[in-house]
Enzyme design. Structure first.
Site, short mmCIF file in Angstrom:
data_model
loop_
_atom_site.label_atom_id
_atom_site.label_comp_id
_atom_site.label_asym_id
_atom_site.label_seq_id
_atom_site.Cartn_x
_atom_site.Cartn_y
_atom_site.Cartn_z
CG ASP A 97 9.93 3.83 8.53
OD1 ASP A 97 9.31 2.75 8.51
OD2 ASP A 97 10.11 4.47 9.62
CB ILE A 98 8.32 8.82 10.25
CG1 ILE A 98 8.50 10.09 10.97
CG2 ILE A 98 8.25 7.70 11.59
CD1 ILE A 98 7.21 10.78 11.49
CG ASN A 121 8.26 -6.42 10.74
OD1 ASN A 121 9.05 -7.37 10.45
ND2 ASN A 121 8.49 -5.41 10.78
CB VAL A 131 1.72 0.35 11.50
CG1 VAL A 131 0.68 1.28 10.73
CG2 VAL A 131 2.57 1.57 12.17
CG HIS A 160 3.78 -1.99 7.09
ND1 HIS A 160 2.87 -2.05 7.92
CD2 HIS A 160 4.95 -2.01 7.61
CE1 HIS A 160 3.35 -2.52 9.08
NE2 HIS A 160 4.77 -2.34 8.63
CG HIS A 188 9.54 -2.46 6.79
ND1 HIS A 188 9.99 -1.22 7.63
CD2 HIS A 188 8.60 -3.36 7.45
CE1 HIS A 188 9.02 -1.15 8.64
NE2 HIS A 188 8.33 -2.45 8.63
P1 AMP Z 1 6.27 -2.43 11.61
O1 AMP Z 1 6.85 -2.74 12.84
O2 AMP Z 1 6.55 -3.24 10.64
O3 AMP Z 1 4.56 -2.10 11.88
O4 AMP Z 1 6.81 -0.94 11.14
C1 AMP Z 1 6.05 0.36 11.33
C2 AMP Z 1 6.75 1.48 10.54
O5 AMP Z 1 6.11 2.43 10.46
C3 AMP Z 1 8.08 1.71 11.64
O6 AMP Z 1 9.14 1.46 10.80
C4 AMP Z 1 7.62 3.33 11.80
O7 AMP Z 1 8.99 3.93 11.66
C5 AMP Z 1 6.83 3.51 10.75
N1 AMP Z 1 5.98 4.71 10.80
C6 AMP Z 1 5.08 4.80 11.69
N2 AMP Z 1 4.60 5.94 11.73
C7 AMP Z 1 4.81 6.61 10.59
C8 AMP Z 1 4.54 7.84 9.87
N3 AMP Z 1 3.45 8.68 10.55
N4 AMP Z 1 5.14 8.18 9.01
C9 AMP Z 1 6.16 7.22 8.21
N5 AMP Z 1 6.40 5.92 9.02
C10 AMP Z 1 5.76 5.76 10.09
#
Ligand code: AMP
Ligand code: ZN
Length: 118
Positions: free
Chosen positions: A34-35, A91, A100, A104, A106
């Site tokens: 995760d970024i 989520n 996103v 996914h 986490h």
């Molecule tokens: P969510 O709130 O469950 O949709 O989490 C989305 C996750 O994606 C967050 O923890 C972000 O930090 C992560 N994220 C968004 N863009 C990227 C990216 N380009 N590379 C890695 N993680 C990302």
């Protein structure tokens, strides 16, 4: 069947068009860092096929959904947090806090998680 969305950041990572620190890849799932990590370990596991959320999952996705868990377990073991424990979070939608729109998981660990959830 939609397999990739050109505007989806996770589809772009899976396609190699956007950077990511990838830990694992097979025919079903990809795992990458995760970024914006919220814990010492924060890995995202995503289906290679674009699926907006759990709401779009069908019977045909059961193998992929199972693979998300077994890969999460393997990565937790590889990163040394299987015994100390970890949290898997999916989520879903607005109230679930999903940002996103590509399903996914986490994988978060390396510190004690807080209670209560939410
Ligand atoms: P969510 O709130 O469950 O949709 O989490 C989305 C996750 O994606 C967050 O923890 C972000 O930090 C992560 N994220 C968004 N863009 C990227 C990216 N380009 N590379 C890695 N993680 C990302
Ligand atoms: Zn996608």
């Amino acid at each position: 069947m939609i397999t990739a969305s050109p505007t989806c950041i996770f589809c772009r990572i899976i396609a190699g068009e956007a950077p990511a620190e990838t830990l694992f890849r097979d025919s079903f799932v990809t795992a990458f860092q995760d970024i914006h990590p919220v814990a010492p370990v924060h890995v995202l596991l995503v289906p290679n096929r674009h699926l907006e959320s759990v709401n779009q999952a069908t019977l045909e996705d059961e193998a992929m959904l199972g693979r998300l868990f077994t890969v999460a377990r393997q990565i937790a073991s590889d990163l040394g947090i299987a015994e100390s424990g970890y949290r898997l979070i999916i989520n879903t939608g607005r109230d679930g806090g999903q940002v996103v729109p590509h399903l996914h998981v986490h994988l978060i660990g390396g510190r004690r998680m807080r209670h209560p959830m939410g």
